[in-house]
Design a protein around this motif. Sequence first.
Motif, short mmCIF file in Angstrom:
data_model
loop_
_atom_site.label_atom_id
_atom_site.label_comp_id
_atom_site.label_asym_id
_atom_site.label_seq_id
_atom_site.Cartn_x
_atom_site.Cartn_y
_atom_site.Cartn_z
N LYS A 223 -7.42 1.17 11.89
CA LYS A 223 -6.24 0.33 12.12
C LYS A 223 -4.99 1.20 12.13
CE LYS A 223 -3.89 -3.84 10.42
NZ LYS A 223 -4.13 -4.65 11.63
N TRP A 227 -2.42 1.89 15.31
CA TRP A 227 -0.98 1.67 15.14
C TRP A 227 -0.20 2.94 15.47
CZ3 TRP A 227 2.88 3.94 12.32
CH2 TRP A 227 4.09 3.23 12.23
N GLN A 231 3.44 5.98 18.73
CA GLN A 231 4.63 6.04 17.88
C GLN A 231 5.42 7.32 18.14
OE1 GLN A 231 5.72 3.59 15.96
NE2 GLN A 231 3.91 2.29 16.26
N TYR A 236 4.78 8.73 8.70
CA TYR A 236 4.53 7.32 8.44
C TYR A 236 3.53 7.15 7.29
CZ TYR A 236 6.61 6.93 13.11
OH TYR A 236 7.45 7.02 14.19
N ASP A 240 3.89 1.18 6.78
CA ASP A 240 4.39 0.93 8.13
C ASP A 240 3.37 0.12 8.93
OD1 ASP A 240 6.88 2.54 8.02
OD2 ASP A 240 5.49 4.19 7.72
N VAL A 241 2.08 0.39 8.71
CA VAL A 241 1.03 -0.32 9.43
C VAL A 241 1.05 -1.81 9.08
CG1 VAL A 241 -1.46 -0.50 9.80
CG2 VAL A 241 -0.40 1.75 9.49
N ASN A 243 3.72 -3.29 7.84
CA ASN A 243 5.11 -3.73 7.91
C ASN A 243 5.64 -4.15 6.55
OD1 ASN A 243 7.52 -4.19 9.33
ND2 ASN A 243 7.04 -6.35 9.67
#
Length: 245
Positions: A223, A227, A231, A236, A240-241, A243
Motif C-alpha cells: 500500500k 502511494w 510522489q 515520507y 502520509d499513506v 493521511n
Amino acid sequence: MTAIGIFGSKGRMGQAIAAAIADSAQGLSFAGGVDAGESGEALAARADVLIDFSAPAALEEHLDLAIAANTPIVIGTTGLEERHHWLIDEAATSIAVLQTGNTSLGVTLLAALVREAAARLGPDWDIEIVETHHRMKVDAPSGTALLLGEAAAKGRGLVLADTKVSGRDGITGARDSGSIGFAALRGGTVAGDHSVIFLGEAERLTLSHLAENRSIFARGALKAALWLKGQKPGRYSMNDVLNLV
C-alpha cells in the motif's frame, strides 16, 4: 501495472511481500529481487517502486541505486542508526523515500493514538513500552517500539533520545519522572506484539497491537509503495499513506 522490486527478497519479509504481490488484485507485478552479493542496478531500473527489507549495512548502496534510476523506495529495514537517517534525508532531495519502523496500517494508527494519549494525559502518567518478537530478531528495542516511543515523546514535546530508558537491571533507583521505558522480549515465532502502557495514580491505560503473521506488514508495504509511486521527491512516512496529521 506497478512493478515492485525487492531488496532482501530471500528474507522473511521479502518472501512475504513477493507472496502478497502474487495474491494482490491491485495491478501489481513482481519486478524481481536481489540479495547480499547481487547487483541491484538492473532491478532498480526496471522497477516502478523499490521496497527494502534487507540490512542497515546495505542501505547506502540501495539508496544510491534508487537515486541513479530515479526510482522511489520504501524502506522497512530496522536497526537504523543516525547515519542512515542522514543518508535517507539526502536521498529524499532527489527521489521519494518512505521510511518506517513498521508498515502495518494498524501500527500506524496505534502510533497516532499513542501521541494523542501522551499529549492529553500529561507528564503525571508514566509510559512503558513492551514488545515481543521471535527468537531470530537481532535488534532491540524493535523499530516499531522506537516508532511508538517517538510518538509518545512527540505528544509531550520531548526528544526520545533524552527520555528513553532500556533494559533495566540491578539497583536502578526510583523511576525518573518523564522517562519512556522499553522492555524487549524474545522467543518462539512471534511476528510482533507491542503494548504502550500509560500508568497513572490508581489507573492504567494500555494501547496494543498484535501481529498474527507477516502478511500484514507485506500488505502495508505494498500500500505504501502504491502511494509513493508518482510522489514528488521528499521523505515520507506511513502517516502520509493514511493521511494522518
